[in-house]
Design an enzyme around this catalytic site. Structure first.
Site, PDB file in Angstrom:
ATOM      1  N   GLY A   1     -44.346 -78.150 -11.472  1.00  0.00           N
ATOM      2  CA  GLY A   1     -43.282 -78.164 -12.463  1.00  0.00           C
ATOM      3  C   GLY A   1     -43.312 -79.458 -13.224  1.00  0.00           C
TER       4      GLY A   1
ATOM      5  N   ASP B   1     -29.319 -74.370 -12.159  1.00  0.00           N
ATOM      6  CA  ASP B   1     -30.565 -73.883 -12.761  1.00  0.00           C
ATOM      7  C   ASP B   1     -31.027 -72.584 -12.094  1.00  0.00           C
ATOM      8  OD1 ASP B   1     -32.526 -74.056 -14.700  1.00  0.00           O
ATOM      9  OD2 ASP B   1     -33.887 -75.222 -13.451  1.00  0.00           O
TER      10      ASP B   1
END
Length: 652
Positions: free
Chosen positions: A22, A136
């Site tokens: 990520g 998130d």
């Protein structure tokens, strides 16, 4: 340097292969060398190691997840801090993510989508119960454990991950100037105010359910990240071809106003009630992007003066071009929110010979007249009901204020994090202190300083739980610090943590005061344990800086080598109070028990190419053959690679 296959991660793990990456870090499959178990390790990229915000969020992920115990949350097993490398070791979930399932299948049958979403909501309910917001939620952060699927309930396989950007509820009850999240899943209040609470998680889960049903998020389409994000505020959710009962539940999850959304627990229950009625429905055909979005109805008039529950959002004209922030993606973004100044109204110059009333439409004139009556009534009420002179109206008790703080890990492997929840009505601060250990078990006593609200204030009254606590006695410990407490009766297992709680009677005024008080408590504790003027062996786990290995400058072959382990305090080495002597006699010292779990935490090894031999328990070193220049190596708890000064081995 990035991790390499086979490379060590701390003392207990080896990298096997990379399974994901990520913006801030990578996820690796690692092997626990102690039992050969495979785990997942989230490793922060080295180039971000100096970024204080990223490091804080990364470390917080472990801190938050260790407080969560729910079948649908990935369990954290370890935190590795090694130089500039930070890694969180978690259970390995084999089976892929919901994102991968969507990529393979396009859409899911409603019954399956509802079951998976209900399980995500269960995980969020557990997080909300301990004051944590995920911020998130999206298919990428929902894993499916292929070994946990049970019968006809696909939700049993759900495991929610990545609480790294979670915001602890009430940690900072104020607006932020940054948006953290993924544009396609952001709640309206997160977009406009930068604020997220449990309703924001529920909203994002509603977006996730919409995507599972239709194959796309409701507001995805052309435009920048800002354009996509602002549709959550300005556009209606496009209707899906699903039964009315299912649509009503989904519409509640996606309500623009946070207060109109159900809690995570209530939403999960509502979805499960629908499963029987939608069990036979087939998956929808993936939905195409709509030609346009219907503008949502939003209030055009704001009555100022009514105390709002949140800062008032600034309207953005639909005629203004959106700023170019890049193409819309599903990646998590951290982007500054522009501060917008509301334009000052321009006063029109009065026209001659015509009055305001003659130029104003009748309806508007009546409305203003009514407003004027209300204003006059409000002014009258102020003078009638205001308190007599010299008295003030009672102030409403404010909300509970929280704050948290984490110390840098000490050489002994002790990590200390502190959090406080302050009730202004009761003037009571509940402090939770978490002690963690790295490579060896650690024991008290630990010093904690809980000062008054101001430096000149007397020490507050404190009630402790979960430990044996007495006031620090300077005559015994040698540490003279106001408001100090000795916390004992705790043993922190290796790679684990324990907590202790204190309730402090203290008057603090608002978030800044709570933050400052907790920071002052931590700073006073650190200063006291780092005082180089203090000698003695008090609070060894906090004060020990190193261990010095000493031997005679010369020894005789065929005899046991005398080895002494000296503690090194902030004041320097302490030959009067050794940690351990070999060969040992009697029970280990209390210091050694505290910093290494006793003799089980001590190991010697040959540093002389075979001229030394070490007993099977690693505690006795024997000189074998003549050697002019030898060393002995040692490990004591968290202190590894200790080496003695050179010594010689001679014949008799």
């Amino acid at each position: 340097m990035e991790p390499e296959i086979g490379e060590a991660l701390g003392a207990s793990y080896r990298f096997v292969d990379r399974i994901g990456s990520g913006a801030a870090g990578e996820v690796w499959r690692v092997r626990d060398v102690r039992d050969e178990t495979l785990r997942a390790a989230k490793v922060l990229r080295r180039e971000h190691a100096q970024d204080a915000d990223l490091v804080e969020r990364f470390i917080r992920e472990r801190t938050v997840l260790t407080r969560l115990r729910d079948p649908h949350v990935v369990a954290v097993r370890d935190l590795v801090v090694e130089g500039e490398r930070l890694a969180i070791v978690m259970d390995l979930v084999e089976g892929g993510s919901l994102r991968q399932a969507l990529d393979e299948r396009g859409t899911l049958p409603p019954a399956e989508a509802v079951a998976l979403t209900a399980a995500v909501l269960d995980a969020l309910a557990a997080a909300h119960a301990v004051g944590t917001v995920h911020r998130d939620i999206k298919p990428d952060n929902v894993l499916l454990d292929r070994d946990a699927r049970e019968g006809d309930d696909p939700g049993a396989a759900v495991r929610v991950v990545d609480f790294g950007i979670a915001r602890v509820l009430d940690e900072r009850r104020r607006s932020t100037t940054a948006v953290i999240g993924t544009p396609e899943y952001m709640s309206p209040e997160l977009v406009t105010l930068g604020e997220a609470g449990p309703p924001s998680d529920v909203y994002a889960t509603g977006i996730l359910l919409y995507e599972l049903l239709s194959g796309r998020t409701p507001f995805a389409g052309p435009g920048t990240d800002f354009t996509v994000a602002y549709r959550h505020v300005s556009a209606e959710v496009p209707r899906l071809d699903v039964p009315d009962d299912l649509w009503r539940v989904l519409a509640r999850l996606l309500a623009k106003a946070p207060a109109e959304r159900p809690s995570a627990t209530e939403a999960a229950a509502s979805l499960r009630r629908l499963r029987a009625s939608i069990a036979e429905l087939a998956a929808l055909t993936p939905a195409a992007a709509p030609e346009g979005f219907v503008e949502a109805e939003r209030p055009a008039t704001v009555l100022r003066g009514v105390a709002p529950t949140a800062p008032e959002p600034v309207a953005v004209s639909s005629d203004e071009p959106a700023p170019e922030l890049g193409a819309a993606t599903q990646a998590t973004v951290l982007r500054p929110m522009p501060r917008r100044e509301a334009p000052r109204p321009v006063e029109a110059e009065p026209e001659a010979k015509t009055s305001l009333w003659t130029r104003m439409p009748r309806g508007r004139a009546l409305w203003i007249a009514g407003a004027a009556v209300v204003a006059v009534a409000a002014v009258a009420a102020f003078f009638v009901f205001r308190p007599p002179a010299g008295e003030s109206a009672p102030a409403a008790a404010g909300p509970v204020v929280t704050s948290s703080q984490q110390d840098r890990a000490l050489p002994t492997g002790l990590s200390v994090s502190r959090s406080v929840s302050y009730d202004p009505e009761k003037k009571l601060a509940t402090v939770t202190i978490e002690y963690g250990a790295q490579n060896a078990p650690l024991g008290g006593p630990f010093l904690e300083v809980l000062p008054g609200a101001a430096e000149s204030d007397a020490c507050p009254a404190v009630t402790w739980a979960d430990a044996t606590v007495d006031r620090n006695q300077a005559s015994v410990t040698g540490i003279s610090v106001p408001c100090g407490w000795s916390v004992d009766g705790l043993t922190v297992p290796t790679q684990d943590s324990v907590t202790v709680t204190a309730q402090v009677s203290i008057a603090l005024n608002g978030q800044e005061a709570v933050d400052a008080w907790l920071k002052a408590a931590a700073a006073a504790t650190t200063k006291a344990i780092s005082d180089s003027e203090v000698s003695g062996a008090a609070y060894p786990v906090q004060r020990l800086r190193s261990v010095q290995v000493t031997t005679p400058s010369r020894t005789v072959g065929g005899t046991a080598l005398p080895v002494t382990l000296l503690p090194v305090w902030p004041s320097g080495p302490d030959p009067v109070n050794p940690l351990f002597t070999s060969p040992s006699v009697g029970e280990p010292s209390a210091m050694l028990d505290a910093v290494a779990g006793g003799t089980s935490g001590v190991r010697f090894s040959d540093g002389c190419a075979g001229a030394l031999t070490v007993s099977s328990d690693g505690l006795v070193v024997t000189a074998l053959s003549v050697a002019p220049d030898c060393t002995v190596r040692a490990r004591v708890g968290n202190f590894t690679d200790l080496v003695s000064p050179p010594f010689g081995i001679t014949t008799r």
